[in-house]
Design a protein around this motif. Sequence first.
Motif, PDB file in Angstrom:
ATOM      1  N   GLY A  86       0.783  -1.226   0.000  1.00  0.00           N
ATOM      2  CA  GLY A  86       0.000   0.000   0.000  1.00  0.00           C
ATOM      3  C   GLY A  86       0.813   1.272   0.000  1.00  0.00           C
ATOM      4  N   ARG A  87       2.158   1.138   0.127  1.00  0.00           N
ATOM      5  CA  ARG A  87       3.104   2.266   0.006  1.00  0.00           C
ATOM      6  C   ARG A  87       2.996   3.292   1.123  1.00  0.00           C
ATOM      7  NH1 ARG A  87       0.993   1.141  -5.811  1.00  0.00           N
ATOM      8  NH2 ARG A  87       2.374  -0.623  -6.187  1.00  0.00           N
ATOM      9  N   GLN A  88       1.784   3.741   1.463  1.00  0.00           N
ATOM     10  CA  GLN A  88       1.568   4.612   2.622  1.00  0.00           C
ATOM     11  C   GLN A  88       2.386   5.901   2.562  1.00  0.00           C
ATOM     12  OE1 GLN A  88       1.957   2.288   6.219  1.00  0.00           O
ATOM     13  NE2 GLN A  88       0.528   0.731   5.513  1.00  0.00           N
ATOM     14  N   VAL A  89       2.414   6.540   1.390  1.00  0.00           N
ATOM     15  CA  VAL A  89       3.054   7.854   1.298  1.00  0.00           C
ATOM     16  C   VAL A  89       2.090   8.899   1.842  1.00  0.00           C
ATOM     17  CG1 VAL A  89       4.355   7.119  -0.730  1.00  0.00           C
ATOM     18  CG2 VAL A  89       2.212   8.369  -1.036  1.00  0.00           C
ATOM     19  N   PHE A  90       2.632  10.050   2.219  1.00  0.00           N
ATOM     20  CA  PHE A  90       1.803  11.167   2.673  1.00  0.00           C
ATOM     21  C   PHE A  90       1.254  11.869   1.439  1.00  0.00           C
ATOM     22  CE2 PHE A  90       5.073  10.761   6.086  1.00  0.00           C
ATOM     23  CZ  PHE A  90       4.215  10.277   7.081  1.00  0.00           C
ATOM     24  N   SER A  91      -0.009  11.645   1.139  1.00  0.00           N
ATOM     25  CA  SER A  91      -0.562  12.057  -0.147  1.00  0.00           C
ATOM     26  C   SER A  91      -0.615  13.574  -0.330  1.00  0.00           C
ATOM     27  CB  SER A  91      -1.959  11.462  -0.338  1.00  0.00           C
ATOM     28  OG  SER A  91      -2.839  11.904   0.679  1.00  0.00           O
ATOM     29  N   HIS A  92      -0.753  14.346   0.780  1.00  0.00           N
ATOM     30  CA  HIS A  92      -0.878  15.796   0.666  1.00  0.00           C
ATOM     31  C   HIS A  92       0.465  16.519   0.759  1.00  0.00           C
ATOM     32  CE1 HIS A  92      -5.177  15.421   0.642  1.00  0.00           C
ATOM     33  NE2 HIS A  92      -5.171  14.788   1.796  1.00  0.00           N
ATOM     34  N   LEU A  93       1.526  15.777   1.060  1.00  0.00           N
ATOM     35  CA  LEU A  93       2.864  16.370   1.088  1.00  0.00           C
ATOM     36  C   LEU A  93       3.545  16.150  -0.254  1.00  0.00           C
ATOM     37  CD1 LEU A  93       4.212  15.265   4.593  1.00  0.00           C
ATOM     38  CD2 LEU A  93       2.997  17.370   3.983  1.00  0.00           C
ATOM     39  N   THR A  94       4.418  17.067  -0.628  1.00  0.00           N
ATOM     40  CA  THR A  94       5.165  16.872  -1.854  1.00  0.00           C
ATOM     41  C   THR A  94       6.148  15.717  -1.689  1.00  0.00           C
ATOM     42  OG1 THR A  94       6.986  18.353  -1.253  1.00  0.00           O
ATOM     43  CG2 THR A  94       5.045  19.352  -2.316  1.00  0.00           C
ATOM     44  N   VAL A  95       6.707  15.284  -2.810  1.00  0.00           N
ATOM     45  CA  VAL A  95       7.707  14.220  -2.772  1.00  0.00           C
ATOM     46  C   VAL A  95       8.861  14.610  -1.862  1.00  0.00           C
ATOM     47  CG1 VAL A  95       9.453  13.032  -4.171  1.00  0.00           C
ATOM     48  CG2 VAL A  95       7.112  13.284  -5.034  1.00  0.00           C
ATOM     49  N   ARG A  96       9.366  15.823  -2.031  1.00  0.00           N
ATOM     50  CA  ARG A  96      10.472  16.274  -1.184  1.00  0.00           C
ATOM     51  C   ARG A  96      10.055  16.331   0.274  1.00  0.00           C
ATOM     52  NH1 ARG A  96      15.366  18.776  -1.082  1.00  0.00           N
ATOM     53  NH2 ARG A  96      15.591  18.687  -3.351  1.00  0.00           N
ATOM     54  N   GLU A  97       8.853  16.810   0.556  1.00  0.00           N
ATOM     55  CA  GLU A  97       8.384  16.880   1.941  1.00  0.00           C
ATOM     56  C   GLU A  97       8.242  15.485   2.543  1.00  0.00           C
ATOM     57  OE1 GLU A  97       5.844  21.075   1.647  1.00  0.00           O
ATOM     58  OE2 GLU A  97       4.864  19.155   1.273  1.00  0.00           O
ATOM     59  N   ASN A  98       7.803  14.506   1.750  1.00  0.00           N
ATOM     60  CA  ASN A  98       7.743  13.126   2.226  1.00  0.00           C
ATOM     61  C   ASN A  98       9.109  12.654   2.705  1.00  0.00           C
ATOM     62  OD1 ASN A  98       5.305  10.986   1.765  1.00  0.00           O
ATOM     63  ND2 ASN A  98       5.006  12.788   0.453  1.00  0.00           N
ATOM     64  N   LEU A  99      10.126  12.994   1.937  1.00  0.00           N
ATOM     65  CA  LEU A  99      11.481  12.595   2.307  1.00  0.00           C
ATOM     66  C   LEU A  99      11.996  13.392   3.493  1.00  0.00           C
ATOM     67  CD1 LEU A  99      12.943  12.334  -1.313  1.00  0.00           C
ATOM     68  CD2 LEU A  99      12.268  10.441   0.168  1.00  0.00           C
ATOM     69  N   CYS A 100      11.674  14.673   3.529  1.00  0.00           N
ATOM     70  CA  CYS A 100      12.141  15.523   4.633  1.00  0.00           C
ATOM     71  C   CYS A 100      11.532  15.114   5.964  1.00  0.00           C
ATOM     72  CB  CYS A 100      11.826  16.978   4.339  1.00  0.00           C
ATOM     73  SG  CYS A 100      12.865  17.730   3.056  1.00  0.00           S
ATOM     74  N   VAL A 101      10.272  14.671   5.946  1.00  0.00           N
ATOM     75  CA  VAL A 101       9.631  14.214   7.184  1.00  0.00           C
ATOM     76  C   VAL A 101      10.412  13.046   7.784  1.00  0.00           C
ATOM     77  CG1 VAL A 101       7.607  12.994   8.078  1.00  0.00           C
ATOM     78  CG2 VAL A 101       7.302  15.035   6.681  1.00  0.00           C
ATOM     79  N   VAL A 102      10.796  12.117   6.931  1.00  0.00           N
ATOM     80  CA  VAL A 102      11.570  10.972   7.414  1.00  0.00           C
ATOM     81  C   VAL A 102      12.942  11.423   7.897  1.00  0.00           C
ATOM     82  CG1 VAL A 102      12.626   8.781   6.758  1.00  0.00           C
ATOM     83  CG2 VAL A 102      10.336   9.342   5.947  1.00  0.00           C
TER      84      VAL A 102
END
Length: 231
Positions: A86-102
């Motif tokens: 299911g991948r479970q990415v943060f759909s409302h965050l940008t790709v870069r923001e997804n990485l920055c959160v981690v």
Amino acid sequence: MTTLSVSSLSVRYGSVVAVSDASIACPAGSVTALVGPNGAGKSSLFLGTIGAIKAVGGVIELDGEDVSALDANARTRRGLVLVPQGRQVFSHLTVRENLCVVADSMRLPQDRVEEALDRFPILRSRQNLPGGVLSGGEQQMLALARAIMGRPKVLLLDEPLLGLAPQVIEAVLQTLHELAGAGMAVVVAEPSIRLIRSQITRGYVVLRGRVVGTAGSGDELAEEYSRRMGM
């Protein structure tokens, strides 16, 4: 060296036994496959291994250290990471923001974000788009990029190739090959080994919550799976 060792692991959901007395060994620098039909217990074995669900028995060792008493977050900090279905990415965050959160949550340097974007150039070209608008393959790449930012010792992937286009499958498999070549223990659960057969170093057949067969290569695992399934 066996980076991940799972011994006699059992998982239950109430009175239902999902995994019974399962044991696997996953060496560094290898791609280990768990193959079995849907419902065989592969996902439950992964969840019990990372501590997302409480096992009712068994021992989990990481680099020889017993981590069975640690919670999921502590096991992740030790280097045991799962990329779930299911991948479970943060759909409302940008790709870069997804990485920055981690990166922020793991207190990683900013250059890990750039490394992740460099590993999957398509993500760099999409870095300002919300995760929710990415294709399934791009979301899988993003989930994989997030998982390896902390440079884990063991990477568990639950059906990472499900629904992906052939060119994306090739890119994901190449990444897994590179990670194993760099010394990571990569463990992939799939209902069929057709797509990953050439990448497999060793593998296990999982049926009805039990590990019922082992093999030392993709070809051997295909034969063992066919035999166990009565094909």
